[in-house]
Scaffold this motif. Structure first.
Motif, PDB file in Angstrom:
ATOM      1  N   GLU A   9      12.275   5.249 -96.405  1.00  0.00           N
ATOM      2  CA  GLU A   9      11.253   6.042 -95.725  1.00  0.00           C
ATOM      3  C   GLU A   9      11.518   6.102 -94.225  1.00  0.00           C
ATOM      4  N   GLN A  10      11.948   4.965 -93.676  1.00  0.00           N
ATOM      5  CA  GLN A  10      12.260   4.922 -92.249  1.00  0.00           C
ATOM      6  C   GLN A  10      13.462   5.814 -91.937  1.00  0.00           C
ATOM      7  N   ALA A  11      14.474   5.760 -92.828  1.00  0.00           N
ATOM      8  CA  ALA A  11      15.666   6.595 -92.648  1.00  0.00           C
ATOM      9  C   ALA A  11      15.300   8.073 -92.712  1.00  0.00           C
ATOM     10  N   GLU A  12      14.418   8.405 -93.651  1.00  0.00           N
ATOM     11  CA  GLU A  12      13.977   9.797 -93.780  1.00  0.00           C
ATOM     12  C   GLU A  12      13.247  10.244 -92.526  1.00  0.00           C
ATOM     13  N   SER A  13      12.478   9.358 -91.953  1.00  0.00           N
ATOM     14  CA  SER A  13      11.764   9.661 -90.708  1.00  0.00           C
ATOM     15  C   SER A  13      12.755   9.922 -89.572  1.00  0.00           C
ATOM     16  N   TYR A  14      13.804   9.093 -89.505  1.00  0.00           N
ATOM     17  CA  TYR A  14      14.850   9.291 -88.487  1.00  0.00           C
ATOM     18  C   TYR A  14      15.503  10.672 -88.649  1.00  0.00           C
ATOM     19  N   LEU A  15      15.779  11.032 -89.900  1.00  0.00           N
ATOM     20  CA  LEU A  15      16.445  12.310 -90.168  1.00  0.00           C
ATOM     21  C   LEU A  15      15.576  13.487 -89.743  1.00  0.00           C
ATOM     22  N   LYS A  16      14.286  13.395 -89.989  1.00  0.00           N
ATOM     23  CA  LYS A  16      13.371  14.456 -89.593  1.00  0.00           C
ATOM     24  C   LYS A  16      13.366  14.654 -88.085  1.00  0.00           C
ATOM     25  N   GLU A  17      13.649  13.565 -87.367  1.00  0.00           N
ATOM     26  CA  GLU A  17      13.669  13.623 -85.900  1.00  0.00           C
ATOM     27  C   GLU A  17      15.086  13.834 -85.358  1.00  0.00           C
ATOM     28  N   ASN A  18      16.033  14.135 -86.288  1.00  0.00           N
ATOM     29  CA  ASN A  18      17.444  14.356 -85.923  1.00  0.00           C
ATOM     30  C   ASN A  18      18.088  13.146 -85.248  1.00  0.00           C
ATOM     31  N   GLN A  19      17.579  11.972 -85.579  1.00  0.00           N
ATOM     32  CA  GLN A  19      18.159  10.731 -85.054  1.00  0.00           C
ATOM     33  C   GLN A  19      19.196  10.215 -86.075  1.00  0.00           C
ATOM     34  N   TYR A  20      20.333  10.888 -86.100  1.00  0.00           N
ATOM     35  CA  TYR A  20      21.314  10.655 -87.160  1.00  0.00           C
ATOM     36  C   TYR A  20      21.970   9.281 -87.072  1.00  0.00           C
ATOM     37  N   THR A  21      22.245   8.808 -85.875  1.00  0.00           N
ATOM     38  CA  THR A  21      22.901   7.503 -85.729  1.00  0.00           C
ATOM     39  C   THR A  21      22.049   6.396 -86.334  1.00  0.00           C
ATOM     40  N   GLN A  22      20.748   6.404 -86.024  1.00  0.00           N
ATOM     41  CA  GLN A  22      19.847   5.377 -86.562  1.00  0.00           C
ATOM     42  C   GLN A  22      19.710   5.515 -88.078  1.00  0.00           C
ATOM     43  N   ALA A  23      19.590   6.760 -88.558  1.00  0.00           N
ATOM     44  CA  ALA A  23      19.450   6.991 -89.999  1.00  0.00           C
ATOM     45  C   ALA A  23      20.690   6.536 -90.745  1.00  0.00           C
ATOM     46  N   ILE A  24      21.863   6.876 -90.228  1.00  0.00           N
ATOM     47  CA  ILE A  24      23.122   6.511 -90.888  1.00  0.00           C
ATOM     48  C   ILE A  24      23.291   5.001 -90.947  1.00  0.00           C
ATOM     49  N   SER A  25      22.977   4.352 -89.846  1.00  0.00           N
ATOM     50  CA  SER A  25      23.089   2.889 -89.804  1.00  0.00           C
ATOM     51  C   SER A  25      22.203   2.243 -90.874  1.00  0.00           C
ATOM     52  N   LEU A  26      20.980   2.705 -90.984  1.00  0.00           N
ATOM     53  CA  LEU A  26      20.032   2.154 -91.943  1.00  0.00           C
ATOM     54  C   LEU A  26      20.448   2.470 -93.381  1.00  0.00           C
ATOM     55  N   LEU A  27      20.895   3.686 -93.611  1.00  0.00           N
ATOM     56  CA  LEU A  27      21.294   4.085 -94.964  1.00  0.00           C
ATOM     57  C   LEU A  27      22.557   3.359 -95.423  1.00  0.00           C
ATOM     58  N   ARG A  28      23.466   3.125 -94.504  1.00  0.00           N
ATOM     59  CA  ARG A  28      24.673   2.351 -94.864  1.00  0.00           C
ATOM     60  C   ARG A  28      24.297   0.926 -95.246  1.00  0.00           C
ATOM     61  N   GLU A  29      23.337   0.398 -94.528  1.00  0.00           N
ATOM     62  CA  GLU A  29      22.863  -0.956 -94.830  1.00  0.00           C
ATOM     63  C   GLU A  29      22.271  -1.010 -96.246  1.00  0.00           C
ATOM     64  N   ILE A  30      21.466   0.001 -96.590  1.00  0.00           N
ATOM     65  CA  ILE A  30      20.867   0.056 -97.932  1.00  0.00           C
ATOM     66  C   ILE A  30      21.953   0.200 -98.995  1.00  0.00           C
ATOM     67  N   HIS A  31      22.913   1.103 -98.737  1.00  0.00           N
ATOM     68  CA  HIS A  31      23.969   1.375 -99.713  1.00  0.00           C
ATOM     69  C   HIS A  31      24.850   0.153 -99.959  1.00  0.00           C
ATOM     70  N   GLU A  32      25.162  -0.552 -98.896  1.00  0.00           N
ATOM     71  CA  GLU A  32      26.004  -1.759 -99.046  1.00  0.00           C
ATOM     72  C   GLU A  32      25.278  -2.855 -99.824  1.00  0.00           C
ATOM     73  N   ALA A  33      23.956  -2.927 -99.624  1.00  0.00           N
ATOM     74  CA  ALA A  33      23.179  -3.949-100.342  1.00  0.00           C
ATOM     75  C   ALA A  33      22.925  -3.532-101.796  1.00  0.00           C
ATOM     76  N   CYS A  34      22.757  -2.216-102.026  1.00  0.00           N
ATOM     77  CA  CYS A  34      22.466  -1.706-103.385  1.00  0.00           C
ATOM     78  C   CYS A  34      23.336  -0.482-103.654  1.00  0.00           C
ATOM     79  N   PRO A  35      24.607  -0.687-104.002  1.00  0.00           N
ATOM     80  CA  PRO A  35      25.514   0.443-104.223  1.00  0.00           C
ATOM     81  C   PRO A  35      25.048   1.395-105.317  1.00  0.00           C
ATOM     82  N   GLU A  36      24.229   0.884-106.243  1.00  0.00           N
ATOM     83  CA  GLU A  36      23.751   1.714-107.351  1.00  0.00           C
ATOM     84  C   GLU A  36      22.584   2.613-106.945  1.00  0.00           C
TER      85      GLU A  36
END
Length: 314
Positions: A9-36
């Protein structure tokens, strides 16, 4: 709500505000922890894409595509995005590879086969496109659109007579669409600069549907390419008559542009003026200015520019 969901939800909020660096960092963290976690990977793909990092976006979509291939029911969302991006980026080698991979997994899927055929055509591999469409025709022998695609591929492969036969088969299947299919064939001839053949076929279309102004305009364009200017102008007048005068300015402007492309600047200027007599339009003024300049009549062009400037101020 789980911690992972909160982060999404936080990543989605970042994306809505075009804050791509913060969104990407958070999403990579999620993906690495839960690849599925596919939703995180999909969101990461879009974050990369929207930030302009196409290469990393493609990596994410490829990972999702591999997941899709393993399912019995092929959803194809990542596949669709890969196809769209490769077409957009004109990466036809990669487009073919992704389409081949999808068809290898779902070899009876007509949508996937059609995309593969199209990919082969765009990559300049017409013979392989023919083979794909032939396979599809065996699956559904009464589909006129398949014969149409096959005809296009045959034409690209240099098998012109066979292509014409394929379009004739379209007409047999859907006789009410006769002019539609023959117009597609005429367009192929025109694009290949076989203008005499294009004229032969477009005459069929006009015989079937003489009230279609597009057919007359197309015929006129072919005649211009053949240097038959007087005839072409007469044919365009038929297009104007088909519309009962409605759209006359549009047809005159098209004729002017066709004459310009062929180097008949004086004639082009005449028809841009005719367009302006019907309708005051900046596009027609610009065409006339270009025609005057092409004839070396800069003073006349400047007068027209001045006239256009006064109209714009009103």
């Amino acid at each position: 709500m789980t911690n992972s969901q909160k982060k999404l939800e936080q990543a989605e909020s970042y994306l809505k505000e075009n804050q791509y660096t913060q969104a990407i960092s958070l999403l990579r963290e999620i993906h690495e922890a839960c690849p599925e976690e596919e939703s995180a990977l999909l969101m990461l793909a879009w974050a990369y894409y929207d930030s302009g990092d196409i290469a990393r976006a493609l990596d994410c979509f490829h990972n999702l595509f591999e997941i899709e291939l393993k399912r019995k029911v092929f959803t194809g969302f990542a596949y669709d995005e890969l196809v769209r991006i490769y077409k957009q980026e004109k990466k036809y080698y990669d487009l073919v590879k992704i389409c081949e991979k999808a068809v290898a997994a779902q070899d009876q899927d007509k949508y996937l086969l059609a995309e593969l055929g199209n990919a082969y055509l765009q990559a300049g591999r017409a013979q392989e496109a023919c083979a794909v469409y032939e396979k599809m025709i065996k699956m559904e022998e009464d589909d006129a659109e398949l014969y149409c695609l096959w005809g296009q591929a045959l034409f690209a492969a240099g098998l012109v007579a066979e292509s014409e036969d394929a379009y004739a088969r379209c007409v047999q299947i859907e006789p009410e669409q006769e002019s539609h299919y023959y117009f597609k064939l005429a367009t192929l001839f025109q694009q290949a600069r076989k203008d005499n053949e294009a004229v032969r076929v477009i005459k069929k279309c006009i015989a079937i549907n003489q009230d279609n102004p597009l057919y007359h305009c197309f015929y006129g364009d072919c005649l211009i390419s053949l240097g038959r200017i007087e005839e072409a102008c007469g044919v365009y007048s038929q297009a104007v008559q088909c519309g009962g005068g409605t759209g006359a300015a549009v047809y005159y402007n098209r004729l002017g542009n066709s004459l310009m492309k062929a180097g008949y600047f004086a004639e082009a200027a005449e028809y841009f003026r005719k367009a302006l007599d019907k309708e005051s339009n900046e596009i027609y003024y610009n065409g006339l200015i270009s025609a005057c300049r092409a004839m070396g009549k800069e003073n006349e062009a400047q007068k027209i520019i001045h006239e256009l400037g006064k109209i714009k101020k009103v």
